[in-house]
Design a protein around this motif. Structure first.
Motif, PDB file in Angstrom:
ATOM      1  N   LYS A 139       0.835  -1.213   0.000  1.00  0.00           N
ATOM      2  CA  LYS A 139       0.000   0.000   0.000  1.00  0.00           C
ATOM      3  C   LYS A 139       0.865   1.256   0.000  1.00  0.00           C
ATOM      4  CE  LYS A 139      -4.087   1.955   2.237  1.00  0.00           C
ATOM      5  NZ  LYS A 139      -3.688   3.306   1.889  1.00  0.00           N
ATOM      6  N   ARG A 140       1.940   1.258   0.805  1.00  0.00           N
ATOM      7  CA  ARG A 140       2.810   2.422   0.848  1.00  0.00           C
ATOM      8  C   ARG A 140       3.507   2.649  -0.490  1.00  0.00           C
ATOM      9  NH1 ARG A 140       5.557   1.100   4.960  1.00  0.00           N
ATOM     10  NH2 ARG A 140       7.321   0.142   3.905  1.00  0.00           N
ATOM     11  N   ASN A 141       3.969   1.586  -1.133  1.00  0.00           N
ATOM     12  CA  ASN A 141       4.646   1.724  -2.425  1.00  0.00           C
ATOM     13  C   ASN A 141       3.697   2.236  -3.502  1.00  0.00           C
ATOM     14  OD1 ASN A 141       7.034   0.833  -1.364  1.00  0.00           O
ATOM     15  ND2 ASN A 141       6.865  -1.254  -2.103  1.00  0.00           N
ATOM     16  N   ILE A 142       2.440   1.784  -3.458  1.00  0.00           N
ATOM     17  CA  ILE A 142       1.466   2.252  -4.445  1.00  0.00           C
ATOM     18  C   ILE A 142       1.225   3.745  -4.274  1.00  0.00           C
ATOM     19  CG2 ILE A 142      -0.973   2.107  -5.107  1.00  0.00           C
ATOM     20  CD1 ILE A 142      -0.812  -0.898  -4.580  1.00  0.00           C
ATOM     21  N   ASP A 143       1.058   4.200  -3.038  1.00  0.00           N
ATOM     22  CA  ASP A 143       0.855   5.633  -2.786  1.00  0.00           C
ATOM     23  C   ASP A 143       2.074   6.443  -3.227  1.00  0.00           C
ATOM     24  OD1 ASP A 143      -1.639   5.199  -1.744  1.00  0.00           O
ATOM     25  OD2 ASP A 143      -0.949   5.052   0.328  1.00  0.00           O
ATOM     26  N   ASN A 144       3.275   5.979  -2.866  1.00  0.00           N
ATOM     27  CA  ASN A 144       4.492   6.711  -3.224  1.00  0.00           C
ATOM     28  C   ASN A 144       4.694   6.752  -4.731  1.00  0.00           C
ATOM     29  OD1 ASN A 144       5.036   7.144  -0.523  1.00  0.00           O
ATOM     30  ND2 ASN A 144       6.403   5.394  -0.335  1.00  0.00           N
ATOM     31  N   THR A 145       4.396   5.653  -5.415  1.00  0.00           N
ATOM     32  CA  THR A 145       4.564   5.619  -6.870  1.00  0.00           C
ATOM     33  C   THR A 145       3.635   6.596  -7.559  1.00  0.00           C
ATOM     34  OG1 THR A 145       5.236   3.286  -6.783  1.00  0.00           O
ATOM     35  CG2 THR A 145       4.452   4.133  -8.897  1.00  0.00           C
ATOM     36  N   PHE A 146       2.379   6.621  -7.122  1.00  0.00           N
ATOM     37  CA  PHE A 146       1.409   7.513  -7.774  1.00  0.00           C
ATOM     38  C   PHE A 146       1.738   8.982  -7.500  1.00  0.00           C
ATOM     39  CE2 PHE A 146      -2.620   9.879  -7.757  1.00  0.00           C
ATOM     40  CZ  PHE A 146      -3.019   9.662  -9.064  1.00  0.00           C
ATOM     41  N   LYS A 147       2.244   9.280  -6.290  1.00  0.00           N
ATOM     42  CA  LYS A 147       2.480  10.673  -5.918  1.00  0.00           C
ATOM     43  C   LYS A 147       3.852  11.178  -6.329  1.00  0.00           C
ATOM     44  CE  LYS A 147      -0.546  10.302  -1.884  1.00  0.00           C
ATOM     45  NZ  LYS A 147      -0.617  10.315  -0.398  1.00  0.00           N
ATOM     46  N   SER A 148       4.858  10.279  -6.436  1.00  0.00           N
ATOM     47  CA  SER A 148       6.235  10.733  -6.603  1.00  0.00           C
ATOM     48  C   SER A 148       6.823  10.458  -7.980  1.00  0.00           C
ATOM     49  CB  SER A 148       7.131  10.063  -5.538  1.00  0.00           C
ATOM     50  OG  SER A 148       6.633  10.316  -4.237  1.00  0.00           O
ATOM     51  N   GLU A 149       6.358   9.438  -8.688  1.00  0.00           N
ATOM     52  CA  GLU A 149       6.962   9.095  -9.978  1.00  0.00           C
ATOM     53  C   GLU A 149       6.578  10.145 -11.024  1.00  0.00           C
ATOM     54  OE1 GLU A 149       9.057   7.852 -12.837  1.00  0.00           O
ATOM     55  OE2 GLU A 149       9.162   6.741 -10.939  1.00  0.00           O
ATOM     56  N   PRO A 150       7.570  10.850 -11.619  1.00  0.00           N
ATOM     57  CA  PRO A 150       7.239  11.933 -12.552  1.00  0.00           C
ATOM     58  C   PRO A 150       6.888  11.469 -13.960  1.00  0.00           C
ATOM     59  CG  PRO A 150       9.613  11.799 -12.242  1.00  0.00           C
ATOM     60  CD  PRO A 150       9.015  10.774 -11.337  1.00  0.00           C
ATOM     61  N   THR A 151       7.371  10.294 -14.376  1.00  0.00           N
ATOM     62  CA  THR A 151       7.163   9.817 -15.747  1.00  0.00           C
ATOM     63  C   THR A 151       5.888   8.981 -15.806  1.00  0.00           C
ATOM     64  OG1 THR A 151       9.555   9.720 -16.036  1.00  0.00           O
ATOM     65  CG2 THR A 151       8.194   8.598 -17.671  1.00  0.00           C
ATOM     66  N   PHE A 152       4.990   9.346 -16.724  1.00  0.00           N
ATOM     67  CA  PHE A 152       3.706   8.660 -16.806  1.00  0.00           C
ATOM     68  C   PHE A 152       3.866   7.182 -17.144  1.00  0.00           C
ATOM     69  CE2 PHE A 152       1.926  12.979 -17.375  1.00  0.00           C
ATOM     70  CZ  PHE A 152       0.933  12.915 -16.426  1.00  0.00           C
ATOM     71  N   LYS A 153       4.744   6.885 -18.091  1.00  0.00           N
ATOM     72  CA  LYS A 153       4.910   5.488 -18.508  1.00  0.00           C
ATOM     73  C   LYS A 153       5.471   4.650 -17.366  1.00  0.00           C
ATOM     74  CE  LYS A 153       5.426   6.296 -23.469  1.00  0.00           C
ATOM     75  NZ  LYS A 153       6.298   6.110 -24.673  1.00  0.00           N
ATOM     76  N   ASN A 154       6.474   5.182 -16.680  1.00  0.00           N
ATOM     77  CA  ASN A 154       7.040   4.435 -15.547  1.00  0.00           C
ATOM     78  C   ASN A 154       6.031   4.306 -14.413  1.00  0.00           C
ATOM     79  OD1 ASN A 154       9.468   4.100 -16.850  1.00  0.00           O
ATOM     80  ND2 ASN A 154      10.449   5.848 -15.867  1.00  0.00           N
ATOM     81  N   LYS A 155       5.254   5.362 -14.184  1.00  0.00           N
ATOM     82  CA  LYS A 155       4.241   5.305 -13.129  1.00  0.00           C
ATOM     83  C   LYS A 155       3.223   4.210 -13.431  1.00  0.00           C
ATOM     84  CE  LYS A 155       2.774   9.173 -11.481  1.00  0.00           C
ATOM     85  NZ  LYS A 155       2.043  10.459 -11.254  1.00  0.00           N
ATOM     86  N   LYS A 156       2.766   4.140 -14.668  1.00  0.00           N
ATOM     87  CA  LYS A 156       1.798   3.118 -15.043  1.00  0.00           C
ATOM     88  C   LYS A 156       2.400   1.725 -14.952  1.00  0.00           C
ATOM     89  CE  LYS A 156      -1.330   1.797 -18.789  1.00  0.00           C
ATOM     90  NZ  LYS A 156      -1.817   2.150 -20.155  1.00  0.00           N
ATOM     91  N   ALA A 157       3.651   1.569 -15.435  1.00  0.00           N
ATOM     92  CA  ALA A 157       4.303   0.253 -15.396  1.00  0.00           C
ATOM     93  C   ALA A 157       4.528  -0.213 -13.955  1.00  0.00           C
ATOM     94  CB  ALA A 157       5.623   0.311 -16.153  1.00  0.00           C
ATOM     95  N   LYS A 158       4.941   0.717 -13.088  1.00  0.00           N
ATOM     96  CA  LYS A 158       5.178   0.347 -11.696  1.00  0.00           C
ATOM     97  C   LYS A 158       3.887  -0.052 -10.993  1.00  0.00           C
ATOM     98  CE  LYS A 158       9.381   3.085 -10.891  1.00  0.00           C
ATOM     99  NZ  LYS A 158       9.996   4.183 -10.097  1.00  0.00           N
ATOM    100  N   LEU A 159       2.812   0.679 -11.269  1.00  0.00           N
ATOM    101  CA  LEU A 159       1.530   0.341 -10.649  1.00  0.00           C
ATOM    102  C   LEU A 159       1.029  -1.024 -11.118  1.00  0.00           C
ATOM    103  CD1 LEU A 159      -0.362   3.757 -10.695  1.00  0.00           C
ATOM    104  CD2 LEU A 159       0.525   2.534  -8.715  1.00  0.00           C
ATOM    105  N   ILE A 160       1.241  -1.331 -12.398  1.00  0.00           N
ATOM    106  CA  ILE A 160       0.835  -2.648 -12.905  1.00  0.00           C
ATOM    107  C   ILE A 160       1.659  -3.750 -12.243  1.00  0.00           C
ATOM    108  CG2 ILE A 160       0.802  -4.107 -14.961  1.00  0.00           C
ATOM    109  CD1 ILE A 160       0.106  -1.634 -16.588  1.00  0.00           C
ATOM    110  N   ASN A 161       2.959  -3.517 -12.078  1.00  0.00           N
ATOM    111  CA  ASN A 161       3.803  -4.511 -11.406  1.00  0.00           C
ATOM    112  C   ASN A 161       3.401  -4.688  -9.945  1.00  0.00           C
ATOM    113  OD1 ASN A 161       5.334  -4.970 -13.720  1.00  0.00           O
ATOM    114  ND2 ASN A 161       6.797  -3.350 -13.223  1.00  0.00           N
ATOM    115  N   LEU A 162       3.078  -3.594  -9.276  1.00  0.00           N
ATOM    116  CA  LEU A 162       2.636  -3.696  -7.883  1.00  0.00           C
ATOM    117  C   LEU A 162       1.290  -4.407  -7.795  1.00  0.00           C
ATOM    118  CD1 LEU A 162       3.648  -0.151  -6.586  1.00  0.00           C
ATOM    119  CD2 LEU A 162       4.683  -2.334  -5.946  1.00  0.00           C
TER     120      LEU A 162
END
Length: 398
Positions: A139-162
């Motif tokens: 849960k913490r990683n999902i929140d941090n990824t959505f709020k802190s990751e600046p690149t849209f593609k990386n943000k989407k890829a990280k959320l899918i992996n999580l």
């Protein structure tokens, strides 16, 4: 590579380097913790740094230092500051439980069977703790990824992996629940152990809590992905508009003028201002309002002197001291009376005259308290009696 010879040596080394390790742990995300910084923390004693390097507590890379991965992982897990979701560790513990169950059934020696049972209990306890930590970290990683990751593609890829990690944890929870279900395996029926039953109940509660949190995490991931999709579409359109504007082709190739002319969005209108009238009660009772009124009066240079209202005199009734008496039961006095007689403890407590009215349930509680506190001065027999559906041991004075 030198290693620690015992626990005392390890703890002594960690204690000697506690200031350095604390500072390095705070800056573990930075890859350039300088050797000079470490010297300042340990009063320029290079031998202490070298001692930690020789025993692989910290590693040196040129002029930079970093905590070894083994100790870094240990600190993060104990302090619950780790960010990595490790589902394989849960799976390994599940396999370990299954293997020790097989060993338990194959073994005929009672002592060795108990050792396998002890391993199973410890592993089940770890599964619950590890699963809870993984859900919290997820849960913490999902929140941090959505709020802190600046690149849209990386943000989407990280959320899918999580989200895939979430699915893995859900499958492992289902496997664990299937493993400890009494309908699916005979081990939990044959291995009668009170501690094992408590561990299973606690594990089921932990897994149920994890399942509820994973449902909320799934909803959150879907919401975040939808927001990313919408934001990425808006950004892409803005890029196209900016490109056409930079090429001086925006008005010629689009209908932007017509769209803006018929757009009545509130964002294009001036912000309205509404007069706010404060209540008379608020102006009379609020300290902030009184301070504001004084400031305004000073600007206006008014001769009117403002004074705060004086509160009424406090009634003497509120200042009177009230005493409430409560009778306490002295277990030491009850024990002395019991030791001086020859009755059994239960009947003695049931017939004892306390200074206040005591119900049957409260007398049973007093009986249990006396057994737990004065066990050394009582003779607890193996005889049992029963009264009002309560079975109790026959206890006499020594």
């Amino acid at each position: 590579m030198n290693t620690f010879s015992n626990i005392k040596e390890l703890l002594r080394a960690l204690n000697d380097g506690r200031d350095l390790l604390t500072e390095m742990f705070k800056k573990r995300k930075s890859a350039d913790y300088k050797y000079e910084y470490a010297l300042d923390l340990i009063e320029h004693n290079e031998n202490r740094i070298q001692y930690l390097i020789d025993r692989s507590v910290i590693r040196q890379n040129g002029n930079n230092l970093e905590i070894d991965d083994l100790y870094l992982q240990f600190f993060e897990q104990v302090l619950e500051a780790n960010e990595e979701i490790n589902t394989s560790y849960i799976n390994e513990n599940l396999e370990k439980v299954k293997q020790n169950i097989d060993y338990y059934f194959n073994e005929h020696n009672e002592q060795r069977k108990y050792e396998y049972l002890r391993v199973i209990k410890n592993t089940l306890r770890k599964i619950g703790v590890i699963t809870l930590r993984n859900v919290v970290d997820l849960k913490r990683n999902i929140d941090n990824t959505f709020k802190s990751e600046p690149t849209f593609k990386n943000k989407k890829a990280k959320l899918i992996n999580l989200d895939n990690k979430r699915k893995d944890i859900t499958k492992l929870i289902e496997q664990t629940e299937s493993l400890i279900s009494e309908d699916d395996i005979t081990f939990f029926k044959t291995a009668i152990d009170e501690e094992l039953n408590r561990i299973i109940v606690q594990l089921k509660l932990q897994l149920q809590k994890c399942t509820h949190n994973l449902i909320e995490i799934e909803r959150q991931v879907i919401n975040f992905l939808n927001q990313i999709q919408q934001q990425s579409g808006v950004v892409e359109k803005l890029r196209q508009i900016k490109y056409l504007k930079d090429q001086f082709r925006l008005e010629a190739e689009t209908d932007i003028k017509q769209v803006i002319s018929i757009n009545n969005s509130v964002i294009f209108e001036p912000n309205p201002s509404y007069p706010l009238k404060l209540s008379l009660e608020y102006l009379q009772t609020s300290e902030e309002a009184f301070a504001s009124i004084k400031k305004i009066a000073q600007r206006q240079k008014s001769g009117i002197k403002l004074s705060q209202p004086v509160a009424d005199k406090i009634s003497d009734e509120y200042l009177e001291t009230q005493i409430e008496e409560e009778i306490q039961i002295n277990l030491e006095e009850v024990k002395n009376g019991f030791v001086a007689g020859s009755y059994n403890l239960f009947d003695f407590v049931m017939n004892y005259k306390f200074g206040k009215k005591v119900t049957f349930d409260e007398r049973v509680t007093i009986y249990c308290q006396m057994v737990s506190q004065y066990e050394t001065v009582f003779e607890i027999t193996e005889q049992y009696s029963k009264k009002e559906e309560i079975e109790f041991a026959m206890i006499y004075p020594k």
